[in-house]
Every structure is written in structure tokens, then in C-alpha cells.
Scaffold this motif. Structure first.
Motif, PDB file in Angstrom:
ATOM      1  N   ASP A 196       2.634   3.367   3.563  1.00  0.00           N
ATOM      2  CA  ASP A 196       1.009   4.772   2.822  1.00  0.00           C
ATOM      3  C   ASP A 196       1.787   5.458   2.420  1.00  0.00           C
ATOM      4  OD1 ASP A 196      -2.311   5.225   2.551  1.00  0.00           O
ATOM      5  OD2 ASP A 196      -2.632   5.186   4.933  1.00  0.00           O
ATOM      6  N   HIS A 245       0.817  -1.281   0.152  1.00  0.00           N
ATOM      7  CA  HIS A 245       0.247  -0.576   0.725  1.00  0.00           C
ATOM      8  C   HIS A 245       0.465   1.215   0.188  1.00  0.00           C
ATOM      9  CE1 HIS A 245      -3.476   2.705   0.794  1.00  0.00           C
ATOM     10  NE2 HIS A 245      -3.148   2.896   1.639  1.00  0.00           N
ATOM     11  N   HIS A 253       0.848   4.742  -2.001  1.00  0.00           N
ATOM     12  CA  HIS A 253       0.709   6.218  -2.218  1.00  0.00           C
ATOM     13  C   HIS A 253       2.167   7.155  -2.781  1.00  0.00           C
ATOM     14  CE1 HIS A 253      -3.430   6.840  -1.131  1.00  0.00           C
ATOM     15  NE2 HIS A 253      -3.263   5.672  -0.430  1.00  0.00           N
ATOM     16  N   HIS A 277      -9.018   1.054   0.159  1.00  0.00           N
ATOM     17  CA  HIS A 277      -9.196   1.593   1.966  1.00  0.00           C
ATOM     18  C   HIS A 277     -10.170   1.498   3.193  1.00  0.00           C
ATOM     19  CE1 HIS A 277      -6.110   4.817   0.007  1.00  0.00           C
ATOM     20  NE2 HIS A 277      -5.890   4.257   1.668  1.00  0.00           N
TER      21      HIS A 277
HETATM   22 FE    FE Z   1      -3.746   4.906   1.611  1.00  0.00          FE
END
Ligand code: FE
Ligand code: GUN
Length: 453
Positions: A311, A67, A69, A223
Motif C-alpha cells: 500500500d 498494491h 501508492h 480499493h
Molecule cells: Fe491503497
């Protein structure tokens, strides 16, 4: 045929038996692990190919982070000390909304530089709403193994200008999947990424799941159940808990990766298990946003798939797999007792369990013959590491290596990183980018972006 012989002091394989080998070499042919041989059985000086002499170092599989970004890396340090919904509303949605192709490209490069130099070689990225082709161009150029897709948003109460129509989201995903699913020799695959329930209509979610059938091997990435206010809003909107809602509309199966999974009831845990859903655990983000602590020891006991992810940079603020491993272990100990989340368990979450979550365990996640040579070399002969060469406390040195990797090591111990047997980072420097250039171009792009903010 390109042959390489990589010499290592120790190989921590992460295979099913957790084999650790001493004084072995990995022979790499055309980017794949051809053989793993004892140094006694190989004539290094007459080797018919390139010899990579890392005989002082410990070899481990490249980390898999499920996960990420990349589009948010440029915003590192610009959204601290906020809870999720404020963080999204005040900072992250407006920032992502202000991305141009150029600022997005810089953000992705900064993220890839950080990930690769820290030993992460496979990622599942959440993408962004617009200009997603830029992310694919950068993934393909740099050669990382990745699943990615445009972050889908067709509703947004928090920041209404940051969304597109349902049809636009679906058409964009379809066009991109046609171009980029299984691109770069199969290294880049599509990860459909409806952001979360609050940004997606039921129509968008259902049609996305339907579209996946056209792209075998793709992933559904979203999510879920990260924050109390988020789950309360989901309850108001749908009348259900987050995962119960996903289950009721057919979103859950073994190709579904749910980031976070913190605020769950018993029924939801059962449904993760019965549907073979993959949980992407993001402990640093969960602490920093004050979201809570996922019950990972319970998931593991239930044999629910758990893997790790940093993340985004603005909620962590590193992208290091070492930081995630450390936090994944430490945060559970006050709740579940220090015996929970031992170092070996956590090391496996960051490697082979990540590969299994994405169904690429036949290619990566462990050091075994036939797999891709995605490899990381660690220098553990350092003053800040456990003293090596000692069997102590009833543990052999080979068992103690997991303690070094999870509890003591950091990105600073990464000596070299290879993807498909090709060196991509050495001594902390990612060889694919000029770090000074990234920083100065980043400054320029961020300045421009903040003017649009
Ligand atoms: Fe996230
Ligand atoms: N939920 C929806 N979007 C996001 C995001 O960008 N980061 C995190 N941590 N949670 C989210």
C-alpha cells in the motif's frame, strides 16, 4: 549478444513444483533466463560472457507487489495513528492535492528506491489525480516492471477540492494509456485506477471499464471493502455492499485487482470467485489503519487469487515485501490456528501469485527458462538467520528456506537485485539513485509542499 552466468548457492524457483536447486547457475541472455545448469556442467573459468559470482547466496524471484501508492512516499510518518477516512480527509487527500510535478517526482523516486533495494521488481501502482505523466516518466527511466495509471476521482465529499470532472478523468486516462500502455519495451502497462467507490461516480466506473477494451492487457485497479465506515457509506450511496455494487455494474473480471477486501459477506466472496477477481492483500496497512483482517485463508481455500502489497508509505510505513510476508502470515494465526498461512504459501503470494494476478506469469514470478531475469539474491548465512546446512524437524534444508525468507529475513538480507539481468541494487543500495540526494531533495520538496498545505 550479452551473456551472463549468475552463480548461486541455492535457487528457490517458485515453479509449480517449488523446486529448490543447489549449486546451480542461471545463464541470462538479453535479459532472459536461457538455461539453469548445475555448476558441475559448466566451465565457469572459460565462460564466454560475464560471470556474476553470487555462489554464497540464495537466489529467489523478484517480488511482485500488487498494491502500491508511489505518490505517497514523501508523506511517510506524517499520517500515523488514524483510521482510513480520517487519514484520507485530514492528511492524504490534502497532501496529494498539494503535489507539484517536482514533489511528485521525488515521492516516486523515494518509493522506487525503497522497493528496488528491498527486492520488489514488479508493481501495480495506484497513481495520483494530477501530473500522472511524471510517474510514468520515472517508471520508464528506472526500468521497474509496472502497471500504473492516473488515480481517478470525480467526486469527493471528504475533501472536495481534490477531484476533477468525469470527462477530465476519462480523457486524462485515455491520453496516458495511449502514450504509456506497453511502453518501455512492454515493461510498463496501464492500470486504470478509479480510487474507490466514494471518489467515483457510476458513470466514471462504467466508462473506465469500457475504455479498457481498447488496451488489452491493462488492469482495473481499485480499493474495496477496506473499512467499516467506508462500506456503510457505500451502502448508503448505492444500496449495496461494495463488491455487490461493483458486480452489479459489471466491474468484476479477471483483470480486476481489488485492494483489501476485508468487510465482505458470503455473496461477495462467491462473486470474487465466480468472476476470477484478484485480491491485493495489504496486511500491514490493514493493521496500522485498524481496518481489520481479510479472510485470506478462506480466499486461498476458495482458489481466489491473492497477492501482496505494501500500500502507501504513510499507512505501513515500509514498502518491504518481507514485512508484508511476515504480517500476512502472523495476523492469521490467532484466528485460523498457527498451521494457517505457512511460509511456503506466503512466499508464493509475494512472487508467482502476484505475477498471475497481473497476467504476467509467463514473464516473471518464478525462476524458469524463458522468463525475464528479475532476480533477488539473499544472504542467509547470517547470525540472525536459521543456521543453514541442517536437515531438522523432519524438514529438509530446502524446505526450511521458506522459513528463513518469510519469518526471519528482511530487506537487510538482500545482497543484490537484478531486473532483466541488470543489476539495480547491491548491498542495500539502489544503484539508480543517490540516496543522500534523494533525502536532501525530499526534505526541500516536503518543506515546500507543507507551505501549500
Ligand atoms: Fe491503497
Ligand atoms: N482508499 C482510498 N484511497 C486510499 C488510499 O490512498 N489508501 C488506502 N489504504 N485506502 C484508500
Amino acid at each position: 549478444m550479452k551473456r551472463k552466468l549468475l552463480l548461486a548457492n541455492r535457487i528457490v524457483t517458485a515453479d509449480a513444483k517449488n523446486t529448490v536447486l543447489r549449486n546451480h547457475a542461471v545463464e541470462i541472455i538479453e535479459g532472459k533466463i536461457e538455461r539453469i545448469v548445475s555448476l558441475k556442467d559448466v566451465n565457469v573459468s572459460n565462460y564466454n560472457g560475464e560471470v556474476l559470482d553470487y555462489s554464497r547466496y540464495t537466489l529467489i524471484p523478484g517480488f511482485v507487489q500488487t498494491h502500491i501508492h508511489l505518490c505517497q512516499t514523501l508523506f511517510r510518518g506524517l499520517a500515523d495513528d488514524l483510521e482510513l477516512l480520517d487519514w484520507l480527509q485530514k492528511r492524504i487527500f490534502p497532501f496529494e492535492n498539494a503535489h507539484t510535478k517536482n514533489s511528485l517526482r521525488l515521492s516516486v523516486r523515494l518509493g522506487l528506491h525503497d522497493l528496488l533495494s528491498g527486492g520488489t521488481t514488479t508493481i501495480l501502482d495506484m497513481g495520483t489525480l494530477r501530473h500522472q505523466e511524471v510517474i510514468f516518466e520515472e517508471l520508464n527511466w528506472c526500468g521497474v516492471r509496472a502497471f500504473a495509471g492516473n488515480c481517478m476521482m470525480d467526486q469527493n465529499e471528504l475533501y472536495p477540492s481534490f477531484r476533477e470532472t468525469t470527462d477530465w478523468n476519462l480523457k486524462t486516462a485515455h491520453d496516458l494509456a495511449k502514450t504509456y500502455h506497453d511502453s518501455n519495451g512492454g515493461k510498463v502497462k496501464f492500470g486504470f485506477a478509479p480510487r474507490f467507490v466514494l471518489s467515483c461516480t457510476e458513470k466514471l466506473l462504467k466508462e473506465t471499464k469500457e475504455m479498457m477494451k481498447e488496451f488489452p492487457g491493462s488492469i482495473f485497479h481499485t480499493h474495496s471493502s477496506e473499512n467499516q465506515k467506508e462500506v456503510e457509506t457505500v451502502r448508503k450511496l448505492t444500496g449495496k455492499e461494495n463488491i455487490e455494487y461493483f458486480n452489479s455494474i459489471g466491474m468484476l473480471d479477471s483483470h480486476t485487482v481489488l485492494a483489501h477486501c476485508i468487510h465482505l459477506n458470503e455473496n461477495e466472496i462467491k462473486s470474487l470467485k465466480s468472476n476470477s477477481v484478484r485480491v491485493a492483500h495489504c496486511p500491514s496497512s490493514n493493521l496500522k489503519l485498524g481496518s481489520g483482517i481479510a479472510n485470506v485463508p478462506r480466499f486461498i481455500k476458495e482458489e481466489i487469487s491473492v497477492s501482496l502489497g505494501a500500500d502507501g508509505a504513510p499507512c505501513n510505513n515500509t514498502l518491504s515485501a518481507f514485512t508484508e510476508m511476515r504480517h500476512a502470515a502472523l495476523i492469521q494465526k490467532p484466528i485460523h490456528w498457527p498451521t494457517a498461512m505457512d511460509a511456503l504459501t506466503v512466499f508464493r503470494l509475494a512472487t508467482i501469485e502476484g505475477a498471475k494476478a497481473l497476467h504476467v506469469e509467463n514473464e516473471v514470478g518464478s525462476i524458469e527458462v524463458g522468463k525475464k531475469a528479475d532476480l533477488v539474491l539473499l544472504d542467509l548465512e547470517k547470525a540472525d538467520q536459521p543456521i543453514q546446512g541442517i536437515n531438522a524437524q523432519g524438514l529438509s534444508e530446502d524446505e526450511r528456506v521458506y522459513s528463513a525468507i518469510v519469518y526471519s529475513a528482511s530487506k537487510e538480507n538482500v545482497k543484490a537485485v537484478l531486473i532483466d539481468g541488470k543489476l539495480v541494487s547491491e548491498n542495500g543500495n539502489c544503484l539508480l539513485y543517490d540516496e543522500n540526494e534523494l533525502v536532501s531533495e525530499g526534505k526541500q520538496e516536503l518543506n515546500e509542499l507543507l507551505k501549500r498545505f
